[in-house]
Design an enzyme around this catalytic site. Structure first.
Site, PDB file in Angstrom:
ATOM      1  CB  SER A 224      -0.987   0.048   1.172  1.00 55.30           C
ATOM      2  OG  SER A 224      -0.512   0.814   2.243  1.00 55.30           O
TER       3      SER A 224
ATOM      4  CE1 TYR B 170      -2.513  -1.213   6.152  1.00 54.39           C
ATOM      5  CE2 TYR B 170      -2.147   1.086   5.556  1.00 54.39           C
ATOM      6  CZ  TYR B 170      -2.537  -0.198   5.212  1.00 54.39           C
ATOM      7  OH  TYR B 170      -2.919  -0.464   3.921  1.00 54.39           O
TER       8      TYR B 170
END
Length: 339
Positions: free
Chosen positions: A152, A169
């Protein structure tokens, strides 16, 4: 740098982690539709069973799609997944590995629990690491293997904006990106039969919130208490929903319970979809790219951070940055020409 292209996925055997929903599910479906046998795993046994059955039913004859339950943060489970798929596919190698599994959580290193932070990091980073460790010998055995790691845009853009830390994350995604880039020379020098690809999607309209809640052992939104549900909505989001006329100033938990399913249904097929993201990843693998920016948002953020490494923290500029993308999406939704 460009690596040799993949002429076709037909006749190959691919591994997909996180295949029960979202991008992973679409990777399974699209690979199978192109004649590729697939072994897919997911933490959720029900969703991976549905993915495997539907993808296999729609695939050309002569290939096999299998679903397996696996927590990729547990190396023993990843190894068991490997053993199961080799037996079920009667193979001694795999041609492609899509390390796609991931969750969203552990936003604050300061305020969130250590358990949540480390669980998020473990699934995202250790899942990629254990897959690489487990499947690299089988990719080497294929003679032309491709390892595709999904990280990502949080792998180079470590914030979601003011008041919205994403430390677990982002840290895990940075680790995946760095590992993948470092593997380029390692594989070129020591295992030239294998190529590594890093795929970096922007925001994709998936079920990542629901899946993350499950992986973190939290109840689904519709099982939360009134207070728990209201705590899910940050102040900035509250203000936005009120300004849009979707909620009243003094909205209650019941108002929110009625709004959430309506919004989910409204945006189900809007925005950047898992099917589009999976197609972009597969196109990139076929083309021989080693770095795949998936979607217009990913490309825009990449341009911004390259031009100014401090751009992720310049929150006042976010509206200007996203303006063209929002206008483009609105034009598409209304059926008018793009501005």
């Amino acid at each position: 740098m460009t690596i040799p292209a993949v002429d076709s996925f037909a006749g190959k055997l691919a591994v997909v982690t996180g295949g029960g929903s979202g991008i992973g599910r679409e990777l399974v479906r699209q690979l199978a539709a192109q004649g590729c046998s697939v072994a897919a795993c997911d933490l959720n046994p029900d969703t991976i069973a549905v993915t495997a059955a539907t993808a296999w039913a729609a695939a050309p004859p002569g290939l096999r799609v299998t679903g397996h339950t696996c927590d990729v943060s547990d190396e023993a489970q990843v190894q068991r997944f490997r053993d199961e798929l080799l037996a079920e596919h009667a193979s001694d190698h795999v041609d492609l590995v899509f390390a796609n599994a991931g969750i969203y959580g552990g936003g604050s290193f300061v305020g969130d629990s250590r358990q949540e932070w480390e669980r998020t990091f473990a699934i995202n980073w250790w899942g990629v690491y254990f897959c690489a460790r487990t499947f690299l010998p089988l990719l080497i055995a294929s003679g032309d293997g491709v390892l595709v790691n999904t990280c990502s845009v949080a792998g180079f853009w470590p914030t979601a904006g003011a008041g919205a830390p994403i430390t677990a994350y982002a840290a895990s995604e940075f680790a995946i990106k760095g590992f993948s880039e470092a593997l380029i020379e390692d594989l070129r020098s020591n295992a030239p039969q294998v190529r590594v690809v890093v795929a970096m999607p922007g925001v994709v309209n998936t079920e990542i919130y629901e899946n993350s809640q499950r992986a973190l052992g939290r109840p689904a939104w519709d099982q939360l208490s009134d207070a728990g549900l209201l705590e899910l909505i940050p102040d900035r989001t509250r203000s936005t929903l009120i300004e849009m006329g979707l909620l009243a100033e003094d909205f209650s938990a019941d108002d929110l319970r009625q709004l959430i399913p309506r919004m989910k249904e409204k945006i189900r097929d809007q925005g950047f979809t898992p099917a589009q993201a999976a197609a972009g990843i597969l196109d990139g693998v076929r083309s021989g790219a080693w770095r795949i920016l998936v979607g217009e948002e990913a490309k825009m953020l990449d341009e911004q951070v390259r031009a100014n490494p401090e751009a992720p923290f310049n929150y006042d500029n976010y509206a200007e940055m996203y303006g063209p993308l929002i206008a483009q999406a609105q034009a598409k939704a209304s059926g008018t020409a793009e501005p």
